[in-house]
Design a protein around this motif. Structure first.
Motif, mmCIF file in Angstrom:
data_model
loop_
_atom_site.group_PDB
_atom_site.id
_atom_site.type_symbol
_atom_site.label_atom_id
_atom_site.label_comp_id
_atom_site.label_asym_id
_atom_site.label_seq_id
_atom_site.Cartn_x
_atom_site.Cartn_y
_atom_site.Cartn_z
ATOM 1 N N SER A 56 37.941 43.262 51.341
ATOM 2 C CA SER A 56 36.637 43.902 51.145
ATOM 3 C C SER A 56 35.250 43.682 50.779
ATOM 4 O O SER A 56 34.239 43.616 51.378
ATOM 5 N N VAL A 57 35.727 42.446 49.738
ATOM 6 C CA VAL A 57 34.028 42.119 48.933
ATOM 7 C C VAL A 57 33.621 40.634 50.611
ATOM 8 O O VAL A 57 32.546 40.620 50.710
ATOM 9 N N LYS A 58 34.841 39.773 50.866
ATOM 10 C CA LYS A 58 34.386 39.343 51.605
ATOM 11 C C LYS A 58 33.432 40.385 53.005
ATOM 12 O O LYS A 58 32.892 39.690 53.761
ATOM 13 N N LYS A 59 33.741 41.574 53.708
ATOM 14 C CA LYS A 59 33.154 42.482 54.280
ATOM 15 C C LYS A 59 32.246 42.822 54.214
ATOM 16 O O LYS A 59 31.163 42.642 54.384
ATOM 17 N N THR A 60 31.532 42.785 52.323
ATOM 18 C CA THR A 60 30.341 43.901 51.801
ATOM 19 C C THR A 60 29.587 42.658 51.087
ATOM 20 O O THR A 60 28.331 42.868 50.802
ATOM 21 N N GLY A 61 30.026 41.546 50.474
ATOM 22 C CA GLY A 61 29.445 40.446 49.719
ATOM 23 C C GLY A 61 28.999 40.200 48.803
ATOM 24 O O GLY A 61 28.184 39.857 48.312
ATOM 25 N N ARG A 62 29.203 42.145 48.054
ATOM 26 C CA ARG A 62 28.473 42.508 47.327
ATOM 27 C C ARG A 62 29.722 43.362 46.261
ATOM 28 O O ARG A 62 30.629 43.800 46.972
ATOM 29 N N PHE A 63 29.681 43.216 44.780
ATOM 30 C CA PHE A 63 30.766 43.274 43.995
ATOM 31 C C PHE A 63 30.519 44.122 42.463
ATOM 32 O O PHE A 63 29.738 43.101 41.568
ATOM 33 N N LEU A 64 30.635 44.912 42.367
ATOM 34 C CA LEU A 64 30.759 45.716 40.562
ATOM 35 C C LEU A 64 32.042 46.111 40.762
ATOM 36 O O LEU A 64 32.981 46.619 41.117
ATOM 37 N N VAL A 65 32.601 46.255 39.140
ATOM 38 C CA VAL A 65 33.843 46.480 39.146
ATOM 39 C C VAL A 65 33.282 48.055 37.595
ATOM 40 O O VAL A 65 32.197 47.358 37.098
ATOM 41 N N VAL A 66 34.060 49.072 37.562
ATOM 42 C CA VAL A 66 33.196 50.115 36.563
ATOM 43 C C VAL A 66 34.395 50.545 35.930
ATOM 44 O O VAL A 66 36.217 50.870 36.547
ATOM 45 N N GLN A 67 34.554 50.268 34.282
ATOM 46 C CA GLN A 67 35.773 50.591 32.926
ATOM 47 C C GLN A 67 35.114 51.353 32.423
ATOM 48 O O GLN A 67 34.080 51.179 31.750
ATOM 49 N N GLU A 68 36.827 51.394 31.708
ATOM 50 C CA GLU A 68 36.769 52.767 30.234
ATOM 51 C C GLU A 68 36.568 51.622 29.570
ATOM 52 O O GLU A 68 35.680 52.140 28.151
ATOM 53 N N ALA A 69 37.332 50.378 29.650
ATOM 54 C CA ALA A 69 37.418 49.645 28.402
ATOM 55 C C ALA A 69 36.661 48.782 27.757
ATOM 56 O O ALA A 69 35.653 49.033 28.259
ATOM 57 N N VAL A 70 36.753 48.827 26.572
ATOM 58 C CA VAL A 70 35.479 47.623 26.099
ATOM 59 C C VAL A 70 35.549 46.503 27.308
ATOM 60 O O VAL A 70 36.253 46.328 28.001
ATOM 61 N N LYS A 71 34.166 45.719 26.934
ATOM 62 C CA LYS A 71 33.425 44.653 28.328
ATOM 63 C C LYS A 71 34.586 43.398 27.116
ATOM 64 O O LYS A 71 35.096 42.885 28.735
ATOM 65 N N THR A 72 34.526 42.762 26.657
ATOM 66 C CA THR A 72 35.106 41.361 26.179
ATOM 67 C C THR A 72 36.629 41.764 26.722
ATOM 68 O O THR A 72 37.732 42.275 25.695
#
Length: 325
Positions: free
Chosen positions: A250-266
């Motif tokens: 998918s990323v090779k097709k779109t060239g942009r990536f975002l991930v979203v999670q409820e869990a803490v960042k670190t």
């Protein structure tokens, strides 16, 4: 085909596997007579008896440790931990025995165990009742970790989890237990563990989420629909193993990536996914990969809970930032 909630779909999966295989047993705190705090196991003890669906003491280490012993002796235990934050007392048995048994026996034996529990916030609960534990459990070799976002997926993944020869951690997003219904086939079916789902195809950006956050991403996409950003939305479904192929293609097709999670960042799953994209699709990127996460704090109590969670507005803002990089 009936319209079921996520809770109802899990109940149906448990019901059908109890009927299908006499080795299956379901147990936990209030899991039997009461049918669990959220009534996920309602009606199962009455149908299958106290020998196969039963209550346990308030002792998570005993619940997970007993599951190990049951599996070694030929049963297929489905152990419920009443709330996500109560996993910690049972963590020792999960990590030191459950996850290592395949390795300990040099591949000869596995432990067909499902440890299931409600996960995440959204119900204004007390402390230890609103944890997102993907990192804590997804980090451990020997464990498969699953979190469904829809009733259809919940049933298919649960049946696959019960039939898996090795331990599966099945995390059930409590805030969407009853958040709408979906048509679910009455017969048994299976969704492969380790296979993500492309919820919506797109060409401009890849967005990955799982569990209740998939719905929040959909809301965010609606907020910025006039921006004409063609998003490919992927529901990860399985925290471990990760479906690398679907994400990287998918990323090779779109060239942009975002991930979203409820869990803490670190040290969260988002960091792992960004590393994966950087390692395997770096030359295809047109913008720096990004993440939207919970904050690095203990989940606030009822009045402040919503400040911690990922809101559609935050997701929408980050989508625009990545898109316009």
């Amino acid at each position: 085909m009936a319209a079921l909630t996520l809770l109802g779909a899990i109940n149906q999966a448990l019901d059908q596997k109890l009927a299908d295989d006499e080795r299956v047993v379901v147990f936990g705190e209030d899991t039997g007579f009461e049918g669990g705090v959220f009534r996920v196991t309602a009606g199962l003890q009455k149908k299958y008896g106290e020998d196969r669906v039963f209550d346990t003491p308030i002792a998570e280490a005993a619940i997970t440790g007993s599951a190990v012993g049951m599996a070694i002796n030929g049963l297929i235990p489905i152990a419920e931990i009443q709330f996500d934050g109560f996993v910690f007392p049972g963590y020792t048995e999960i990590v030191t025995h459950m996850a290592r048994y395949r390795n300990r026996t040099r591949g000869r034996y596995g432990l067909p165990i499902v440890v299931r529990f409600p996960v995440g916030g959204g119900i204004r609960a007390l402390e230890h009742h609103s944890e997102s534990l993907e990192t804590l459990l997804g980090h451990i070799p020997g464990l498969k970790v699953v979190m469904p976002s829809t009733p259809y997926d919940a049933k298919g993944l649960m049946i696959s989890a019960i039939e898996d020869p090795d331990p599966v951690i099945f995390m059930e997003p409590k805030r969407i237990y009853r958040a709408g219904k979906q048509e679910v086939p009455e017969e048994m079916y299976r969704i492969p563990i380790g296979k993500a789902k492309v919820v919506k195809k797109g060409k401009d950006m890849t967005v990955v989420a799982w569990g209740p956050i998939v719905r929040e991403v959909v809301k965010a996409m609606e907020l910025i629909k006039d921006e004409n950003i063609d998003i490919e939305l992927i529901d990860l479904r399985t925290i471990n193993p990760i479906d690398e192929e679907t994400i990287i293609n998918s990323v090779k097709k779109t060239g942009r990536f975002l991930v979203v999670q409820e869990a803490v960042k670190t040290y969260g799953p988002g960091a792992e996914l960004i590393s994966l994209v950087n390692e395997k699709a770096f030359l295809h990127l047109e913008a720096a990969p990004a993440r939207v996460t919970g904050y690095d704090i203990t989940v606030p109590l009822a009045k402040g809970e919503h400040y911690h969670f990922v809101q559609p507005e935050r997701i929408a803002a980050e989508i625009l930032k990545v898109a316009k990089f």
